[in-house]
Design a protein around this motif. Structure first.
Motif, PDB file in Angstrom:
ATOM      1  N   ARG A 172       0.824  -1.218   0.000  1.00 49.39           N
ATOM      2  CA  ARG A 172       0.000   0.000   0.000  1.00 49.39           C
ATOM      3  C   ARG A 172       0.851   1.258   0.000  1.00 49.39           C
ATOM      4  N   GLY A 173       2.174   1.098   0.045  1.00 50.76           N
ATOM      5  CA  GLY A 173       3.060   2.248   0.082  1.00 50.76           C
ATOM      6  C   GLY A 173       3.383   2.732   1.475  1.00 50.76           C
ATOM      7  N   ASP A 174       2.877   2.043   2.500  1.00 53.69           N
ATOM      8  CA  ASP A 174       3.171   2.410   3.879  1.00 53.69           C
ATOM      9  C   ASP A 174       4.557   1.910   4.255  1.00 53.69           C
ATOM     10  N   SER A 175       5.206   2.650   5.124  1.00 51.65           N
ATOM     11  CA  SER A 175       6.491   2.205   5.647  1.00 51.65           C
ATOM     12  C   SER A 175       6.234   1.166   6.730  1.00 51.65           C
ATOM     13  N   ILE A 176       6.895   0.026   6.604  1.00 51.23           N
ATOM     14  CA  ILE A 176       6.785  -1.023   7.622  1.00 51.23           C
ATOM     15  C   ILE A 176       8.197  -1.340   8.076  1.00 51.23           C
ATOM     16  N   GLY A 177       8.371  -1.409   9.360  1.00 54.40           N
ATOM     17  CA  GLY A 177       9.659  -1.783   9.902  1.00 54.40           C
ATOM     18  C   GLY A 177      10.232  -0.673  10.752  1.00 54.40           C
ATOM     19  N   GLY A 178      11.282  -1.026  11.450  1.00 53.53           N
ATOM     20  CA  GLY A 178      12.019  -0.071  12.249  1.00 53.53           C
ATOM     21  C   GLY A 178      11.152   0.888  13.038  1.00 53.53           C
ATOM     22  N   ALA A 179      11.275   2.174  12.672  1.00 52.40           N
ATOM     23  CA  ALA A 179      10.604   3.234  13.420  1.00 52.40           C
ATOM     24  C   ALA A 179       9.087   3.090  13.418  1.00 52.40           C
ATOM     25  N   SER A 180       8.496   2.628  12.305  1.00 51.77           N
ATOM     26  CA  SER A 180       7.025   2.527  12.272  1.00 51.77           C
ATOM     27  C   SER A 180       6.518   1.441  13.208  1.00 51.77           C
ATOM     28  N   ILE A 181       7.235   0.334  13.316  1.00 55.83           N
ATOM     29  CA  ILE A 181       6.842  -0.708  14.269  1.00 55.83           C
ATOM     30  C   ILE A 181       7.024  -0.200  15.694  1.00 55.83           C
ATOM     31  N   LEU A 182       8.140   0.440  15.937  1.00 52.33           N
ATOM     32  CA  LEU A 182       8.399   0.955  17.281  1.00 52.33           C
ATOM     33  C   LEU A 182       7.364   2.002  17.685  1.00 52.33           C
ATOM     34  N   ARG A 183       6.965   2.876  16.736  1.00 51.61           N
ATOM     35  CA  ARG A 183       5.912   3.864  17.043  1.00 51.61           C
ATOM     36  C   ARG A 183       4.606   3.165  17.377  1.00 51.61           C
ATOM     37  N   ALA A 184       4.269   2.136  16.602  1.00 49.96           N
ATOM     38  CA  ALA A 184       3.023   1.403  16.849  1.00 49.96           C
ATOM     39  C   ALA A 184       3.033   0.741  18.220  1.00 49.96           C
ATOM     40  N   LEU A 185       4.201   0.346  18.692  1.00 52.39           N
ATOM     41  CA  LEU A 185       4.313  -0.380  19.957  1.00 52.39           C
ATOM     42  C   LEU A 185       4.611   0.519  21.157  1.00 52.39           C
ATOM     43  N   GLU A 186       4.632   1.839  20.936  1.00 55.75           N
ATOM     44  CA  GLU A 186       4.843   2.747  22.063  1.00 55.75           C
ATOM     45  C   GLU A 186       3.714   2.550  23.081  1.00 55.75           C
ATOM     46  N   PRO A 187       4.044   2.557  24.356  1.00 55.66           N
ATOM     47  CA  PRO A 187       3.027   2.318  25.383  1.00 55.66           C
ATOM     48  C   PRO A 187       1.793   3.215  25.263  1.00 55.66           C
ATOM     49  N   GLU A 188       1.999   4.501  24.972  1.00 58.03           N
ATOM     50  CA  GLU A 188       0.863   5.416  24.857  1.00 58.03           C
ATOM     51  C   GLU A 188      -0.060   5.003  23.713  1.00 58.03           C
ATOM     52  N   HIS A 189       0.526   4.585  22.590  1.00 62.10           N
ATOM     53  CA  HIS A 189      -0.289   4.174  21.445  1.00 62.10           C
ATOM     54  C   HIS A 189      -1.007   2.858  21.741  1.00 62.10           C
ATOM     55  N   CYS A 190      -0.313   1.933  22.378  1.00 66.22           N
ATOM     56  CA  CYS A 190      -0.946   0.654  22.736  1.00 66.22           C
ATOM     57  C   CYS A 190      -2.115   0.862  23.684  1.00 66.22           C
ATOM     58  N   GLU A 191      -1.985   1.804  24.603  1.00 67.93           N
ATOM     59  CA  GLU A 191      -3.069   2.086  25.544  1.00 67.93           C
ATOM     60  C   GLU A 191      -4.236   2.779  24.850  1.00 67.93           C
ATOM     61  N   SER A 192      -3.946   3.740  23.972  1.00 71.68           N
ATOM     62  CA  SER A 192      -5.020   4.516  23.354  1.00 71.68           C
ATOM     63  C   SER A 192      -5.684   3.786  22.194  1.00 71.68           C
ATOM     64  N   ASP A 193      -4.942   2.955  21.468  1.00 68.47           N
ATOM     65  CA  ASP A 193      -5.504   2.251  20.311  1.00 68.47           C
ATOM     66  C   ASP A 193      -4.837   0.888  20.149  1.00 68.47           C
ATOM     67  N   PRO A 194      -5.168  -0.063  21.032  1.00 68.54           N
ATOM     68  CA  PRO A 194      -4.506  -1.371  20.973  1.00 68.54           C
ATOM     69  C   PRO A 194      -4.781  -2.129  19.669  1.00 68.54           C
ATOM     70  N   ASP A 195      -5.949  -1.911  19.058  1.00 67.73           N
ATOM     71  CA  ASP A 195      -6.241  -2.581  17.783  1.00 67.73           C
ATOM     72  C   ASP A 195      -5.254  -2.143  16.700  1.00 67.73           C
ATOM     73  N   ASP A 196      -5.047  -0.831  16.593  1.00 66.71           N
ATOM     74  CA  ASP A 196      -4.105  -0.316  15.597  1.00 66.71           C
ATOM     75  C   ASP A 196      -2.681  -0.733  15.932  1.00 66.71           C
ATOM     76  N   ALA A 197      -2.350  -0.709  17.215  1.00 63.99           N
ATOM     77  CA  ALA A 197      -1.005  -1.119  17.629  1.00 63.99           C
ATOM     78  C   ALA A 197      -0.749  -2.567  17.248  1.00 63.99           C
TER      79      ALA A 197
END
Length: 136
Positions: free
Chosen positions: A89-114
């Protein structure tokens, strides 16, 4: 009977849900904890929910637990954690994007997306890469 169980496949993954006392933990313990030679399965990550342990019911901790296990058991996932690539889809996958998705704040606010961006999409990319390698 199996009518009470729902099975969802995600990139060679499986989730099993069912009523209390159905034997989910026993079944998955057999799969997850037996050696690969016995089950012919390579279990990269697993999670057991326990009604008496609130931490096991926390979606953010579930995402972190699965990602941590995959990091230690799956070299391709671990490699994606340190490099970036682009999805179909043209999205960046890996490295920083995975780490951003797994940030505690993101996991708490949107665990489905994380879970989707931090676990499922990387596993889909790994599977696509494996299939591409087998074609050549």
């Amino acid at each position: 009977t199996s009518h009470a169980r729902q099975v969802t496949t995600i990139c060679h993954g499986i989730g099993i849900t069912g009523s209390r006392g159905m034997g989910k933990t026993s079944f998955l313990s057999e799969l997850a904890l037996r050696p690969q030679e016995v089950t012919n399965l390579n279990v990269g990550a697993y999670h057991f929910c326990r009604s008496d342990d609130p931490d096991t019911l926390n979606p953010a901790l579930f995402v972190h637990s699965i990602a941590a296990m995959l990091t230690s058991t799956c070299k391709e996932y671990r490699r994606l954690m340190v490099q970036s690539t682009t999805s179909s889809r043209g999205d960046s996958i890996g490295g920083a994007s995975i780490l951003r998705a797994l940030e505690p704040e993101h996991c708490e606010s949107d665990p489905d997306d994380a879970f989707l961006r931090g676990v499922v999409e990387p596993l889909r990319l790994i599977e696509a890469n494996r299939q591409e390698m087998h074609k050549n």
